[in-house]
Design an enzyme around this catalytic site. Structure first.
Site, short mmCIF file in Angstrom:
data_model
loop_
_atom_site.label_atom_id
_atom_site.label_comp_id
_atom_site.label_asym_id
_atom_site.label_seq_id
_atom_site.Cartn_x
_atom_site.Cartn_y
_atom_site.Cartn_z
N THR A 14 0.85 -1.18 0.00
CA THR A 14 0.00 0.00 0.00
C THR A 14 0.89 1.23 0.00
OG1 THR A 14 -1.70 1.19 1.23
CG2 THR A 14 -0.20 -0.17 2.52
N GLU A 26 -4.70 -2.55 4.93
CA GLU A 26 -4.30 -3.04 6.24
C GLU A 26 -5.41 -3.79 6.97
OE1 GLU A 26 -3.69 -0.16 4.92
OE2 GLU A 26 -1.74 0.64 5.50
N LYS A 52 -6.71 10.46 -3.50
CA LYS A 52 -7.32 9.22 -3.93
C LYS A 52 -8.00 9.44 -5.27
CE LYS A 52 -8.55 5.03 -2.05
NZ LYS A 52 -9.00 4.23 -0.92
N TRP A 56 -4.41 5.22 -4.64
CA TRP A 56 -3.72 6.25 -3.88
C TRP A 56 -2.61 6.88 -4.73
CZ3 TRP A 56 -5.93 7.87 0.25
CH2 TRP A 56 -6.62 7.00 1.10
#
Lengths: 547, 547
Positions: free
Chosen positions: A187, A333, A443, A448
């Site tokens: 990420t 996550e 975003k 992202w």
């Protein structure tokens, strides 16, 4: 109770045994549809596992995938862990050097890649050497196999289909504990390099059970699930695992994500459940309304939407077509589904339609295995809908660390909660309202963009003193980056030179759409960029018409 | 992933936080209804935990319950584990000396008992001395508290309500691992003494998630759940835990289980999901048909039926009233839901109504976390619908041992599977057909005859209320079947009509050689046919000369 570990292998066996006739439909590059049955999936996932073991895969070895959404990617989801490996999905929208950095950081040993994505692979191949590259002949074109050359640093090339055909027949699942890893996903953080989240057998099974519940995503064997969300994006929100667990029919869109293509697919193979980021649905609605009568949306379809805040207007537009949009909140996550909209019994008959739509535009209520709290400057806040602070979560399918980086107190609290970076409140009914998307990220279309990375690159320009990138709301992409640049005294800096500077280092969709030259970047007392002030300053800023 | 244990405490906190307004309705001994909210339940369960800790409850101590189905029993379900204790449900239908033996074997330290069940407690009190007896004033009559007298062996007596009122306010959940025990339940074996099954936080949470899934029991916050199955019978099939997890409304029948009483309750508080053994529903249907128009069955009600085979005729009768009966299979040892009927997608549109009803009368398909296999004399059988052997199961919510007894190879295989003692086949679609309990099979001339199949066929006779088939020793065939038949009141049933009914459906050698009309079939405390008693009754029965 029996010490039986939670295991993806159990889900694969269950699916193969109980639902052998169930269908998996994949759209190929030429837009034709290929149909498999769960019996094929079960056999092929195990063949993949047997083949990987034969190639020398060791327990815990990472096998990267660079694939669109299709049946072979699903085989990798289950086949790699069945062999004891860890599937590492590579995000094909990242810039080549970022992909290379990620593959290298994860120590990816093998790669499974769609033939149509080989050009992308070639661009990041110099950054990380895989031992073997297994090419999935997605387009149907023949794959030329070859042995690797260790001296030249050339990986071996295998044809995915021939590899499966050659797989030994006497496959046995690799022994494992339930905490052993099955998958990982990087990420992009606000600061520094991308970070790897590692999913385990246990977390994946618990997430699948939680997501499939009637009040969560509600997935049953009679469903047809269309995952538009990429399988490299938090494992398509973990839904393919849940779908296999319950024996649902799966329809994969392959590389065809344009609104018209999706509408064609929805028409041909009507889903009861579809998954995607708001941008996808926005385009779909616009295409649908631009061509009235050309497509019919299936009336039984629920649409799970997440990855970015869903505008209430979009939820209303879909409702007009009888499509129920369910918004959730999550992160890579958090496996990722942390909360989902729920029509709570105590509010039934008490809210107006408008009030319901307002709730549907919130981030939902936490799922049973997810503890959520709001931590403000004064500590843990009440669930009163007004106290705002950082959203923190805790649970058995939420990561407690990142792969191979030191533990960071900015990411995890001392008492073991994940600091999401989202600023939110929770009301007395448990509905989470995200007050502010993560401060420093942009975003765009569900992906992202790290403002910090852009800033660092811009600030590498010889004429630039400093730069800050902020998100500006965009009607199509949700948010797009605006770069605020301070020139060095006397220096000449053109927008063209900045674009040129960034072009080689970022994917085109990551590039700022606009540059504004300013006198200074406001700073906090501790000397950090004060983006809140910058956002306030540009609150009235608008993208040009047509952007 | 975070090392967060699966925990009942999490479910309690989730329910209290997310669903404070949800209702829990209990029927009191005077047939009035008492209403609580989840907020009350959450507060009171924690008060019970705090009070137990104050009374000196240590980690792992057993607290017995001798209670009907009501809100305070639910508080014990969560409050005892919250304090670190193990809830041990005592079956109030057992004989006093058996209850005493069980309480003693489990080393129960405290007892929570309904005031209306104190007479039963008094009868087994001599067999086991509890340290404290906590009396729940279910009838509303005052409870006289007293200190214990160690010299006289007299336990202290507490009033449940005053105990809660006195509970310390600063409660903290007991630390625990997820494998720590939360509950135990004794199961009466065919041979020897009852055996204790111990459930853990982990097994209970996994069972709750599995049961609540759309294709399993399908429980949501909008459901109203009526557990007629006693809370001392495999924890009411574990459904109260699942109902709390999802925030469903609960309606508890208290001690009023007569058909008319249940119909009144169903009328007053219409459930969307009810749970019970076939006997309960059989009585309910009969009372309903005896008084046409007096009660209306709620059309949205699903009925989960298990604990004994459900005759197809009963499923059809309910269907006439719009009530969907879902049959499952399980044992106290399996938490208990191992398999459930599923309308499988591949059979949709391919089976006639009759074929669907036949499938609904089977034991369903295994749930995702449950591995099932059939082991015959030649080893593991195929899923072909014809190979018959012992049903063996394995999974994370299936017990691997009994409490405090040596491991018995008759109960568990060397490779870690539970030997269920049921004789079954599994077909290619995964549907389990229970041919019989091992001990209930009739072995005639070396061939097995299923008593269950014969019973179901006989019970389809319009004049038959119920029927049980037992094996009677036969000089020539070893054993031959004898059918014991209960006529419906006022019905005429001839032996000829029974023979005719069966003749078309069974091979001639499978037909019962004799029919005996009896007033009732003896039942176990859990409502199952008690064939042991029936066999005792007919121990002196002899086949006619020449047969």
């Amino acid at each position: 109770m029996m010490p039986v570990p939670l295991s993806l292998n159990r889900l694969l066996e269950h699916a193969g045994r109980l639902f052998p006739e169930q269908e998996i439909v994949s759209r190929l590059p030429d837009k034709s549809l290929r149909r498999h049955r769960y019996a094929d999936f079960h056999r092929r996932a195990r063949q993949l596992a047997a083949a990987l073991k034969k190639l020398g895969l060791r327990k815990g070895d990472r096998v990267a995938t660079l694939c669109w959404n299709h049946h072979a990617h699903l085989e990798a989801y289950f086949g790699i862990p069945a062999a004891g490996g860890v599937m590492h999905t590579l995000n094909l929208r990242l810039a080549p050097d970022e992909l290379g950095w990620i593959a290298h950081h994860a120590h990816d040993r093998f790669l499974i890649v769609d033939d149509v994505l080989l050009p992308l692979y070639q661009r990041f191949a110099p950054h990380h050497r895989f031992e073997r590259v297994i090419v999935f002949p997605f387009s149907g074109a023949p794959v030329t196999e070859r042995d690797g050359d260790p001296h030249e640093g050339e990986p071996a090339i295998d044809d995915y289909e021939r590899l499966l055909a050659r797989a030994p027949a006497d496959f046995h699942y690799a022994d494992h504990h339930e905490d052993d890893p099955v998958a990982m996903c990087y990420t992009s953080g606000t600061t520094g390099k991308p970070k790897g989240v590692v999913y385990s057998h246990r977390s994946t099974v618990l997430h699948s059970l939680s997501c499939a519940l009637p009040d969560a995503v509600n997935i049953a064997a009679n469903d047809t699930v269309l995952p538009v969300t990429p399988m490299f994006h938090a494992n398509s929100w973990g839904i393919p695992y849940a779908a296999v667990m319950v024996g649902a029919r799966l329809v994969f869109p392959g590389p065809h994500l344009h609104p018209e293509d999706l509408l064609d697919l929805i028409q041909a193979e009507p889903p009861t459940l579809s998954l995607g980021v708001p941008t996808i649905w926005l385009g779909l609605i616009q295409a649908h309304e631009a061509n009235p009568g050309r497509w019919k949306l299936p009336t039984a379809m629920r649409s799970m939407v997440g990855g970015a805040a869903v505008p209430e207007a979009l939820i209303r537009q879909f409702a007009k077509h009888g499509v129920r949009v369910t918004q959730g909140w999550g992160m890579t996550e958090t496996s990722p589904v942390g909360s989902l909209f729920l029509e709570k019994p105590e509010l039934r008959g008490k809210l107006s339609d408008d009030e319901w739509f307002a709730r549907k535009a919130m981030a939902g209520v936490p799922l049973a295995l997810v503890e959520a709290r709001i931590v403000g400057e004064q500590g843990v806040c009440d669930w009163n809908g007004s106290d705002v602070g950082e959203l923190q979560v805790r649970g058995p399918y939420i990561t407690g660390a990142y792969h191979d980086v030191p533990q960071d107190p900015d990411k995890f609290t001392a008492d073991g909660w994940l600091r999401t970076g989202d600023v939110a409140s929770i009301d007395a009914h448990g509905y989470i309202r995200i007050a502010d998307r993560t401060k420093d990220l942009v975003k765009s279309g569900g992906e992202w963009i790290s403002s910090v990375d852009l800033e660092n690159a811009i600030m590498a320009h010889p004429g630039v003193a400093e730069a800050a990138v902020i998100a500006i709301a965009h009607r199509r992409w949700g948010e797009r980056p605006l770069a605020c640049v301070v020139r060095k005294p006397g220096a000449t800096v053109t927008v063209e030179s900045l674009r040129e500077l960034l072009a080689g280092r970022f994917a085109s969709w990551q590039l700022p759409d606009a540059f504004e030259f300013v006198d200074e970047i406001p700073r906090t007392s501790t000397g950090k960029f004060w983006k809140l002030k910058l956002r306030e300053r540009f609150a009235e800023w608008r993208w040009p018409e047509g952007a």
